[in-house]
Scaffold this motif. Structure first.
Motif, mmCIF file in Angstrom:
data_model
loop_
_atom_site.group_PDB
_atom_site.id
_atom_site.type_symbol
_atom_site.label_atom_id
_atom_site.label_comp_id
_atom_site.label_asym_id
_atom_site.label_seq_id
_atom_site.Cartn_x
_atom_site.Cartn_y
_atom_site.Cartn_z
ATOM 1 N N GLU A 86 0.828 -1.205 0.000
ATOM 2 C CA GLU A 86 0.000 0.000 0.000
ATOM 3 C C GLU A 86 0.864 1.258 0.000
ATOM 4 O OE1 GLU A 86 -3.331 2.149 2.894
ATOM 5 O OE2 GLU A 86 -2.855 0.014 3.143
ATOM 6 N N ILE A 87 1.947 1.218 0.766
ATOM 7 C CA ILE A 87 2.846 2.377 0.842
ATOM 8 C C ILE A 87 3.492 2.649 -0.510
ATOM 9 C CG2 ILE A 87 5.018 3.204 1.856
ATOM 10 C CD1 ILE A 87 4.209 1.689 4.424
ATOM 11 N N TYR A 88 3.971 1.598 -1.153
ATOM 12 C CA TYR A 88 4.613 1.808 -2.456
ATOM 13 C C TYR A 88 3.591 2.227 -3.513
ATOM 14 C CZ TYR A 88 7.448 1.178 -6.595
ATOM 15 O OH TYR A 88 8.120 1.390 -7.774
ATOM 16 N N ASN A 89 2.373 1.712 -3.417
ATOM 17 C CA ASN A 89 1.344 2.089 -4.373
ATOM 18 C C ASN A 89 1.005 3.570 -4.260
ATOM 19 O OD1 ASN A 89 -0.677 1.208 -6.416
ATOM 20 N ND2 ASN A 89 -2.123 1.908 -4.869
ATOM 21 N N GLU A 90 1.080 4.101 -3.035
ATOM 22 C CA GLU A 90 0.853 5.532 -2.844
ATOM 23 C C GLU A 90 1.887 6.339 -3.615
ATOM 24 O OE1 GLU A 90 1.003 8.852 0.758
ATOM 25 O OE2 GLU A 90 0.762 6.730 1.249
ATOM 26 N N TYR A 91 3.126 5.883 -3.570
ATOM 27 C CA TYR A 91 4.192 6.539 -4.339
ATOM 28 C C TYR A 91 3.969 6.361 -5.839
ATOM 29 C CZ TYR A 91 8.686 6.815 -6.759
ATOM 30 O OH TYR A 91 9.676 7.092 -7.671
ATOM 31 N N ARG A 92 3.654 5.150 -6.241
ATOM 32 C CA ARG A 92 3.529 4.825 -7.671
ATOM 33 C C ARG A 92 2.402 5.609 -8.343
ATOM 34 N NH1 ARG A 92 0.714 1.452 -10.660
ATOM 35 N NH2 ARG A 92 -0.442 0.678 -8.853
ATOM 36 N N THR A 93 1.325 5.874 -7.611
ATOM 37 C CA THR A 93 0.166 6.565 -8.185
ATOM 38 C C THR A 93 0.163 8.071 -7.896
ATOM 39 O OG1 THR A 93 -1.166 6.052 -6.215
ATOM 40 C CG2 THR A 93 -1.264 4.488 -8.061
ATOM 41 N N ALA A 94 1.214 8.560 -7.265
ATOM 42 C CA ALA A 94 1.290 9.986 -6.940
ATOM 43 C C ALA A 94 1.538 10.812 -8.203
ATOM 44 C CB ALA A 94 2.404 10.227 -5.925
ATOM 45 N N THR A 95 1.377 12.118 -8.081
ATOM 46 C CA THR A 95 1.660 13.012 -9.198
ATOM 47 C C THR A 95 3.159 13.008 -9.492
ATOM 48 O OG1 THR A 95 1.980 14.918 -7.742
ATOM 49 C CG2 THR A 95 -0.272 14.498 -8.537
ATOM 50 N N ASP A 96 3.501 13.427 -10.700
ATOM 51 C CA ASP A 96 4.922 13.488 -11.061
ATOM 52 C C ASP A 96 5.694 14.383 -10.091
ATOM 53 O OD1 ASP A 96 4.466 11.838 -13.192
ATOM 54 O OD2 ASP A 96 4.331 13.452 -14.672
ATOM 55 N N GLU A 97 5.068 15.493 -9.715
ATOM 56 C CA GLU A 97 5.730 16.445 -8.819
ATOM 57 C C GLU A 97 6.033 15.796 -7.469
ATOM 58 O OE1 GLU A 97 4.914 20.843 -6.762
ATOM 59 O OE2 GLU A 97 3.346 19.854 -7.939
ATOM 60 N N ARG A 98 5.061 15.048 -6.938
ATOM 61 C CA ARG A 98 5.270 14.424 -5.628
ATOM 62 C C ARG A 98 6.294 13.301 -5.712
ATOM 63 N NH1 ARG A 98 1.201 11.118 -1.611
ATOM 64 N NH2 ARG A 98 2.546 11.307 0.223
ATOM 65 N N ARG A 99 6.253 12.508 -6.769
ATOM 66 C CA ARG A 99 7.243 11.439 -6.920
ATOM 67 C C ARG A 99 8.648 12.010 -7.021
ATOM 68 N NH1 ARG A 99 3.611 9.119 -10.545
ATOM 69 N NH2 ARG A 99 4.938 9.778 -12.291
ATOM 70 N N GLN A 100 8.784 13.109 -7.753
ATOM 71 C CA GLN A 100 10.092 13.742 -7.900
ATOM 72 C C GLN A 100 10.597 14.256 -6.553
ATOM 73 O OE1 GLN A 100 9.483 16.718 -10.914
ATOM 74 N NE2 GLN A 100 9.229 15.205 -12.561
ATOM 75 N N ALA A 101 9.684 14.784 -5.741
ATOM 76 C CA ALA A 101 10.067 15.273 -4.408
ATOM 77 C C ALA A 101 10.523 14.116 -3.525
ATOM 78 C CB ALA A 101 8.890 16.005 -3.764
ATOM 79 N N ILE A 102 9.811 12.996 -3.587
ATOM 80 C CA ILE A 102 10.179 11.818 -2.798
ATOM 81 C C ILE A 102 11.507 11.254 -3.296
ATOM 82 C CG2 ILE A 102 9.542 9.434 -2.266
ATOM 83 C CD1 ILE A 102 6.612 10.341 -2.325
ATOM 84 N N ASP A 103 11.660 11.178 -4.604
ATOM 85 C CA ASP A 103 12.917 10.674 -5.181
ATOM 86 C C ASP A 103 14.108 11.506 -4.717
ATOM 87 O OD1 ASP A 103 11.586 8.688 -6.533
ATOM 88 O OD2 ASP A 103 11.446 9.798 -8.413
#
Length: 224
Positions: A86-103
């Motif tokens: 579930e945690i990884y799916n939250e990352y996978r389905t996030a917006t590009d902006e949010r994924r880039q921030a997490i990355d």
């Protein structure tokens, strides 16, 4: 006898009515000018307030996004292994902006979440084991070895070690369809970067649980 004629200055005589009009207009213009200046000042204040509110809104939005990013990174930890999908799916389905921030903030957490949510322990390790009962049949003594499979070594070798948790299950039949007892955290140990480790431990046993057992790796988590 001569008489002097009155001289003329060349200026037309003042019109008293016009002078009164000018005075009245001047009096009226003073508050009008004041009102105009006040309106101008108020407009400037409101514009500055609007700018301040916009800046505050942007700052709050940025802080909220930063907090969300930090919270996601903090959620990727060993005690959340069961929820890693579930945690990884939250990352996978996030917006590009949010994924880039997490990355940018925690790329290692992203890699771990992907690894743990994608594979089971049995997908990652080769596992050998044996267990025997003590004389009074109140405990089982288990020994064995574990090794990271060749195709998973590149992903796991970047970590100093990997923690593995073993499950001990006692059943009434060899097919393990009738479970008498399960110890979900029978033993936890670490596998070093080299990818091989031996283990040995004792766990409780009761004859009423059954005569057959199963020991297997159920969970793993890369140590940072």
């Amino acid at each position: 006898m001569s008489h002097n004629q009155p001289t003329s200055s060349g200026k037309p005589p003042k019109n008293k009515k016009l002078s009164i009009y000018n005075a009245v207009m001047a009096i009226l213009l003073v508050p009008l000018m004041g009102a105009t200046i006040t309106l101008g000042v108020l407009s400037g204040v409101r514009l500055n307030q609007a700018r301040d509110l916009t800046a505050q809104t942007k700052q709050i939005a940025a802080q909220t996004k930063a907090t969300q990013t930090t919270n996601w990174c903090s959620s990727v930890r060993a005690d959340n292994r069961a929820d890693m999908g579930e945690i990884y799916n939250e990352y996978r389905t996030a917006t590009d902006e949010r994924r880039q921030a997490i990355d940018a903030e925690c790329p290692n957490k992203v890699a771990i979440a992907n690894l743990v949510s994608t594979y089971t322990a049995e997908d990652v390790f080769k596992f050998d084991q044996t267990c025997s009962l003590n004389d009074n049949k109140t405990a089982a003594h288990c020994t064995g070895s574990i090794e990271v499979l060749a195709d998973k070594k590149p992903a796991l070798s970047v970590y100093p070690s990997v923690s593995v948790t073993l499950v001990f299950t006692v059943t009434y039949d060899t097919a393990a369809t009738q479970v008498g007892h399960t110890e979900p955290n029978a033993y936890t140990f670490t596998v070093p970067r080299e990818g091989k480790a031996d283990f040995e431990f004792d766990t409780a046993y009761d004859e009423k649980w059954g005569s057959y057992y199963k020991l297997y790796p159920d969970a793993f988590y890369p140590d940072e």
